[in-house]
Write a protein that holds these residues in place. Structure first.
Motif, PDB file in Angstrom:
ATOM      1  N   SER A   2      39.545  54.561  45.023  1.00  0.00           N
ATOM      2  CA  SER A   2      38.902  54.427  46.268  1.00  0.00           C
ATOM      3  C   SER A   2      39.105  53.250  46.846  1.00  0.00           C
ATOM      4  O   SER A   2      40.008  52.323  46.509  1.00  0.00           O
ATOM      5  CB  SER A   2      37.553  54.084  45.916  1.00  0.00           C
ATOM      6  OG  SER A   2      37.010  53.042  45.344  1.00  0.00           O
ATOM      7  N   ARG A   3      38.780  52.872  48.158  1.00  0.00           N
ATOM      8  CA  ARG A   3      39.011  51.921  48.974  1.00  0.00           C
ATOM      9  C   ARG A   3      38.475  50.443  48.203  1.00  0.00           C
ATOM     10  O   ARG A   3      38.964  49.414  48.835  1.00  0.00           O
ATOM     11  CB  ARG A   3      38.631  51.825  50.309  1.00  0.00           C
ATOM     12  CG  ARG A   3      37.095  52.145  50.462  1.00  0.00           C
ATOM     13  CD  ARG A   3      36.808  52.353  51.939  1.00  0.00           C
ATOM     14  NE  ARG A   3      35.237  52.619  52.305  1.00  0.00           N
ATOM     15  CZ  ARG A   3      34.675  51.400  52.486  1.00  0.00           C
ATOM     16  NH1 ARG A   3      35.060  50.414  52.471  1.00  0.00           N
ATOM     17  NH2 ARG A   3      33.178  51.723  52.567  1.00  0.00           N
ATOM     18  N   MET A   4      37.608  50.620  47.533  1.00  0.00           N
ATOM     19  CA  MET A   4      37.106  49.560  46.706  1.00  0.00           C
ATOM     20  C   MET A   4      37.819  49.104  45.479  1.00  0.00           C
ATOM     21  O   MET A   4      37.405  48.427  44.806  1.00  0.00           O
ATOM     22  CB  MET A   4      35.591  49.726  46.357  1.00  0.00           C
ATOM     23  CG  MET A   4      34.736  49.716  47.719  1.00  0.00           C
ATOM     24  SD  MET A   4      35.035  48.529  48.976  1.00  0.00           S
ATOM     25  CE  MET A   4      34.221  47.050  47.896  1.00  0.00           C
ATOM     26  N   GLU A   5      38.803  49.959  45.301  1.00  0.00           N
ATOM     27  CA  GLU A   5      39.806  49.679  44.197  1.00  0.00           C
ATOM     28  C   GLU A   5      41.183  49.262  44.719  1.00  0.00           C
ATOM     29  O   GLU A   5      41.581  49.850  45.475  1.00  0.00           O
ATOM     30  CB  GLU A   5      39.478  50.833  43.008  1.00  0.00           C
ATOM     31  CG  GLU A   5      38.397  50.842  42.401  1.00  0.00           C
ATOM     32  CD  GLU A   5      38.189  51.965  41.341  1.00  0.00           C
ATOM     33  OE1 GLU A   5      39.312  52.074  40.701  1.00  0.00           O
ATOM     34  OE2 GLU A   5      37.206  52.634  41.057  1.00  0.00           O
ATOM     35  N   ARG A   6      41.973  48.565  44.006  1.00  0.00           N
ATOM     36  CA  ARG A   6      43.001  48.271  44.121  1.00  0.00           C
ATOM     37  C   ARG A   6      43.944  47.868  43.194  1.00  0.00           C
ATOM     38  O   ARG A   6      43.309  47.211  42.335  1.00  0.00           O
ATOM     39  CB  ARG A   6      42.994  47.036  45.363  1.00  0.00           C
ATOM     40  CG  ARG A   6      44.339  46.639  46.056  1.00  0.00           C
ATOM     41  CD  ARG A   6      44.279  45.581  46.946  1.00  0.00           C
ATOM     42  NE  ARG A   6      45.308  44.660  47.338  1.00  0.00           N
ATOM     43  CZ  ARG A   6      45.251  43.827  48.077  1.00  0.00           C
ATOM     44  NH1 ARG A   6      43.963  43.363  48.716  1.00  0.00           N
ATOM     45  NH2 ARG A   6      46.388  42.865  48.358  1.00  0.00           N
ATOM     46  N   LYS A   7      45.356  48.040  43.368  1.00  0.00           N
ATOM     47  CA  LYS A   7      46.383  47.535  42.194  1.00  0.00           C
ATOM     48  C   LYS A   7      46.942  46.327  42.587  1.00  0.00           C
ATOM     49  O   LYS A   7      47.328  46.185  43.779  1.00  0.00           O
ATOM     50  CB  LYS A   7      47.102  48.693  41.983  1.00  0.00           C
ATOM     51  CG  LYS A   7      46.657  49.735  41.107  1.00  0.00           C
ATOM     52  CD  LYS A   7      47.731  50.938  40.577  1.00  0.00           C
ATOM     53  CE  LYS A   7      47.399  52.028  39.732  1.00  0.00           C
ATOM     54  NZ  LYS A   7      48.315  52.874  39.306  1.00  0.00           N
ATOM     55  N   THR A   8      47.275  45.487  41.702  1.00  0.00           N
ATOM     56  CA  THR A   8      48.186  44.339  41.935  1.00  0.00           C
ATOM     57  C   THR A   8      48.992  44.020  40.653  1.00  0.00           C
ATOM     58  O   THR A   8      48.633  44.570  39.492  1.00  0.00           O
ATOM     59  CB  THR A   8      47.062  43.195  42.279  1.00  0.00           C
ATOM     60  OG1 THR A   8      48.038  42.137  42.762  1.00  0.00           O
ATOM     61  CG2 THR A   8      46.420  42.603  41.200  1.00  0.00           C
ATOM     62  N   ASP A   9      49.927  43.281  40.629  1.00  0.00           N
ATOM     63  CA  ASP A   9      50.602  42.724  39.675  1.00  0.00           C
ATOM     64  C   ASP A   9      49.965  41.814  38.772  1.00  0.00           C
ATOM     65  O   ASP A   9      49.746  41.672  37.464  1.00  0.00           O
ATOM     66  CB  ASP A   9      51.934  42.145  39.994  1.00  0.00           C
ATOM     67  CG  ASP A   9      52.712  43.314  40.648  1.00  0.00           C
ATOM     68  OD1 ASP A   9      53.155  44.380  39.971  1.00  0.00           O
ATOM     69  OD2 ASP A   9      53.220  43.078  41.737  1.00  0.00           O
ATOM     70  N   VAL A  10      49.649  40.623  39.376  1.00  0.00           N
ATOM     71  CA  VAL A  10      48.749  39.424  38.525  1.00  0.00           C
ATOM     72  C   VAL A  10      47.575  39.001  39.255  1.00  0.00           C
ATOM     73  O   VAL A  10      47.320  39.098  40.444  1.00  0.00           O
ATOM     74  CB  VAL A  10      49.848  38.163  38.833  1.00  0.00           C
ATOM     75  CG1 VAL A  10      49.159  37.170  38.031  1.00  0.00           C
ATOM     76  CG2 VAL A  10      50.995  38.533  37.890  1.00  0.00           C
ATOM     77  N   VAL A  11      46.446  38.928  38.416  1.00  0.00           N
ATOM     78  CA  VAL A  11      45.172  38.355  38.740  1.00  0.00           C
ATOM     79  C   VAL A  11      44.980  37.091  38.380  1.00  0.00           C
ATOM     80  O   VAL A  11      45.224  36.960  37.051  1.00  0.00           O
ATOM     81  CB  VAL A  11      43.973  39.190  38.781  1.00  0.00           C
ATOM     82  CG1 VAL A  11      42.692  38.323  38.665  1.00  0.00           C
ATOM     83  CG2 VAL A  11      43.886  40.423  39.551  1.00  0.00           C
ATOM     84  N   LEU A  12      44.642  35.934  38.988  1.00  0.00           N
ATOM     85  CA  LEU A  12      44.411  34.844  38.618  1.00  0.00           C
ATOM     86  C   LEU A  12      42.984  34.428  38.751  1.00  0.00           C
ATOM     87  O   LEU A  12      42.647  34.578  39.979  1.00  0.00           O
ATOM     88  CB  LEU A  12      45.237  33.453  39.152  1.00  0.00           C
ATOM     89  CG  LEU A  12      46.826  33.826  39.366  1.00  0.00           C
ATOM     90  CD1 LEU A  12      47.459  32.770  39.931  1.00  0.00           C
ATOM     91  CD2 LEU A  12      47.194  33.872  37.816  1.00  0.00           C
ATOM     92  N   ILE A  13      42.249  33.958  37.736  1.00  0.00           N
ATOM     93  CA  ILE A  13      40.707  33.708  37.647  1.00  0.00           C
ATOM     94  C   ILE A  13      40.373  32.483  37.839  1.00  0.00           C
ATOM     95  O   ILE A  13      40.800  31.718  36.818  1.00  0.00           O
ATOM     96  CB  ILE A  13      40.007  34.467  36.897  1.00  0.00           C
ATOM     97  CG1 ILE A  13      40.283  35.988  36.831  1.00  0.00           C
ATOM     98  CG2 ILE A  13      38.419  34.144  36.944  1.00  0.00           C
ATOM     99  CD1 ILE A  13      39.811  36.811  35.489  1.00  0.00           C
ATOM    100  N   GLY A  14      40.012  31.681  38.830  1.00  0.00           N
ATOM    101  CA  GLY A  14      39.831  30.346  38.930  1.00  0.00           C
ATOM    102  C   GLY A  14      40.900  29.693  39.812  1.00  0.00           C
ATOM    103  O   GLY A  14      42.021  29.957  39.811  1.00  0.00           O
ATOM    104  N   ALA A  15      40.689  28.969  41.138  1.00  0.00           N
ATOM    105  CA  ALA A  15      41.482  28.223  41.662  1.00  0.00           C
ATOM    106  C   ALA A  15      41.469  26.725  41.553  1.00  0.00           C
ATOM    107  O   ALA A  15      41.139  25.918  42.465  1.00  0.00           O
ATOM    108  CB  ALA A  15      41.115  28.301  43.266  1.00  0.00           C
ATOM    109  N   GLY A  16      41.912  26.613  40.044  1.00  0.00           N
ATOM    110  CA  GLY A  16      42.237  25.141  39.765  1.00  0.00           C
ATOM    111  C   GLY A  16      43.621  24.834  39.494  1.00  0.00           C
ATOM    112  O   GLY A  16      44.526  25.634  40.061  1.00  0.00           O
ATOM    113  N   ILE A  17      43.893  23.652  38.921  1.00  0.00           N
ATOM    114  CA  ILE A  17      45.370  23.352  38.704  1.00  0.00           C
ATOM    115  C   ILE A  17      46.031  24.361  37.963  1.00  0.00           C
ATOM    116  O   ILE A  17      47.211  24.508  38.317  1.00  0.00           O
ATOM    117  CB  ILE A  17      45.335  21.917  38.211  1.00  0.00           C
ATOM    118  CG1 ILE A  17      46.804  21.301  38.063  1.00  0.00           C
ATOM    119  CG2 ILE A  17      44.684  21.598  36.722  1.00  0.00           C
ATOM    120  CD1 ILE A  17      47.422  21.191  39.459  1.00  0.00           C
ATOM    121  N   MET A  18      45.534  24.802  36.851  1.00  0.00           N
ATOM    122  CA  MET A  18      46.089  25.786  36.004  1.00  0.00           C
ATOM    123  C   MET A  18      46.676  27.066  36.788  1.00  0.00           C
ATOM    124  O   MET A  18      47.782  27.448  36.547  1.00  0.00           O
ATOM    125  CB  MET A  18      45.325  26.143  34.676  1.00  0.00           C
ATOM    126  CG  MET A  18      45.224  25.080  33.901  1.00  0.00           C
ATOM    127  SD  MET A  18      46.549  24.345  33.178  1.00  0.00           S
ATOM    128  CE  MET A  18      45.590  23.094  32.429  1.00  0.00           C
TER     129      MET A  18
END
Length: 503
Positions: A2-18
């Motif tokens: 569905s339009r509320m689902e999407r594929k991607t290669d990489v997900v990064l959780i958290g917008a910190g230095i790591m």
């Protein structure tokens, strides 16, 4: 899908230095990969990586005494200090590469030269510091280290610390002029600005609610828009959980076996910050003392010159405390929710073993502001309470796990990567030295999670980080060459000359 689902290669959780570091590495190594970042706050580097949350000491083991413990036979163990310093060199090399590439235009926005000083008081601790100096001074990483126990020289190094001090008290210090102050909040913002300009989608005010394995081997990351409440599912080949104190609960949601029997113990803290510009200008160093008995290593007292928002600042602390939150912006239910059947015994065992730490935290919680000023006066005898305020630092979640050496419920004081056996998901847990060794830690993530790609990536990695795969501690000539080159590229030589001219 569905339009509320999407594929991607990489997900990064958290917008910190790591996440910023891993995302930047991956963008260089696999520019064709699609990367999406989810952060529950409204900008990058606002939690553990933020400069006001103490992510900025630039840990390189030049002055941190807890990295050089004294062994039972009286000798000094320098192994951890060498490892941390070596890891920090990887960060310097990568940052230099980014400056040369134009990714970072003004390195002085995040890194400045600053002397690192270790301070000891009392006959026994002075004897320890001299032994430490003798163990380190001949090593290439610590070339140029100075030692003194002469009051007049100590006064030159740190006038605020020595002014008004009672004579006759044994004191000594070591000094490394090659130290730095690193503003990881500023660096995080610079890296995310670059990533967004190069096609990385960063979704702020988006909270990850769940992470589940799908039948095709991907990870379904359920994300909620904090403002609207709308949810979407992002299907990723690889997920990195770099959410600071919030990483453990998200790791537990994955259900991977490697996450079992791991618990977390949150430690909060605060710093005193000077508001008097005349006093701020009279101190120019990071001065680290020894931790009190029972205190965690992250609570080593220090009088810390910092460069924040383009201005020189002066902080003292940290003062430890306790909050059940895993993040500064977290919930009071975080600790309770992290307790599972598989980690309950581990947590209880840690509680029994860490009674000294519990006692220390209780004592810290009961301190009044006047009592904090009295502790400050151990470092700055002439300190006046009116010149100092209090800033609440970030939350740190120390890892608790069962180990062969420490037994059940061992409290870990460091950073740790936990990854699935197939390398499809990884999480970073723990605290100090954390941000300072981000490049080393993210290289470990790449090695664990992308073993097939690493052979092809190795030449590019060596271009970015010339000492990759080489132990600098065993190659002093290469260390000196790279250390001097990165100092020039990062503008440290030029900035140090400017500082000396002002003095």
């Amino acid at each position: 899908m569905s339009r509320m689902e999407r594929k991607t290669d990489v997900v990064l959780i958290g917008a910190g230095i790591m996440s910023a570091t891993l995302g930047t590495l991956l963008k260089e190594l696999a520019p064709e990969w699609e990367i999406r970042v989810f952060e529950k706050l409204d900008g990058p580097g606002l939690e553990s990586s933020n400069e006001w949350n103490n992510a900025g000491t630039g840990h390189s083991a030049l002055c941190e005494l807890n990295y050089t413990p004294q062994k039972a036979d009286g000798s000094i163990d320098i192994g951890k200090a060498l490892n941390i310093n070596e890891q920090f060199q990887l960060s310097r090399q990568f940052w230099s590469y980014l400056v040369e590439r134009g990714v970072i235009e003004r390195p002085q926005e995040f890194i400045m030269p600053l002397p690192h000083i270790s301070l000891c008081q009392g006959k026994d601790d002075v004897r320890f510091l001299r032994k430490r100096y003798e163990a380190l001074a001949d090593h290439p990483f610590f070339e140029g280290m100075s030692f003194t126990d002469r009051p007049e020289e100590l006064a030159e190094w740190m006038p605020l610390v020595m002014e008004g001090r009672a004579s006759g008290e044994p004191m000594a210090a070591t000094r490394m002029d090659s130290g730095t102050d690193v503003n990881f909040g500023a660096l995080t913002r610079l890296l995310f600005y670059h990533l967004q300009r190069h096609g990385v989608e960063v979704r702020y005010k988006h909270r990850v609610k769940d992470i589940r394995r799908t039948t095709d081997g991907r990870w379904a990351v359920k994300v909620e828009d904090v403002e609207s409440g709308a949810t979407e599912i992002c299907h990723a080949r690889f997920v990195f959980i770099g959410a600071g104190g919030g990483s453990l609960p998200l790791l537990q949601k994955t259900g991977i076996p490697e996450a079992k029997h791991i618990a977390g113990f949150p430690v909060s803290g605060l710093f005193m910050v000077c508001h008097n510009p005349d006093i701020i200008e009279r101190h120019h160093a990071k001065v680290y003392g020894k931790a009190k008995v029972g205190a965690p290593p992250m609570s080593v007292p220090h009088l810390d010159t910092r460069y924040i928002d383009g201005r020189k600042s002066l902080l003292f602390g940290p003062f430890a405390g306790f909050s059940p939150k895993f993040l500064k912006t977290g919930s009071n239910l975080d600790l309770i929710r992290s307790v599972r059947t598989d980690n309950l015994i581990t947590m209880l065992a840690a509680g029994i073993k860490e009674m000294k730490l519990t006692k220390y935290l209780i004592e810290q919680l009961m301190l009044s502001n006047a009592q904090r000023v009295e502790e400050l006066r151990e470092f700055v005898p002439t300190a006046k309470g009116d010149d100092w305020g209090v800033v609440i630092a970030g939350q740190r979640v120390q890892v608790i796990k069962d180990t062969e050496s420490g037994g059940r419920g061992t409290l870990q004081f460091g950073t740790e990567v936990v990854s699935a056996a197939d390398g499809s998901v990884a999480a970073l847990l723990g605290a100090s030295p954390g941000a300072s060794t981000a490049v080393h830690v993210m290289l470990e993530v790449l090695e664990r999670c992308f073993p097939r790609e690493m052979k092809g990536w190795a030449p590019k990695i060596r271009e970015m980080i010339p000492s990759y795969g080489v132990r600098l501690a065993d190659n002093p000539a290469l260390y000196r060459e790279l250390h001097e080159a990165t100092a020039r590229t990062l503008g440290l030589v030029e900035q140090r000359e400017r500082q000396l001219a002002l003095v």
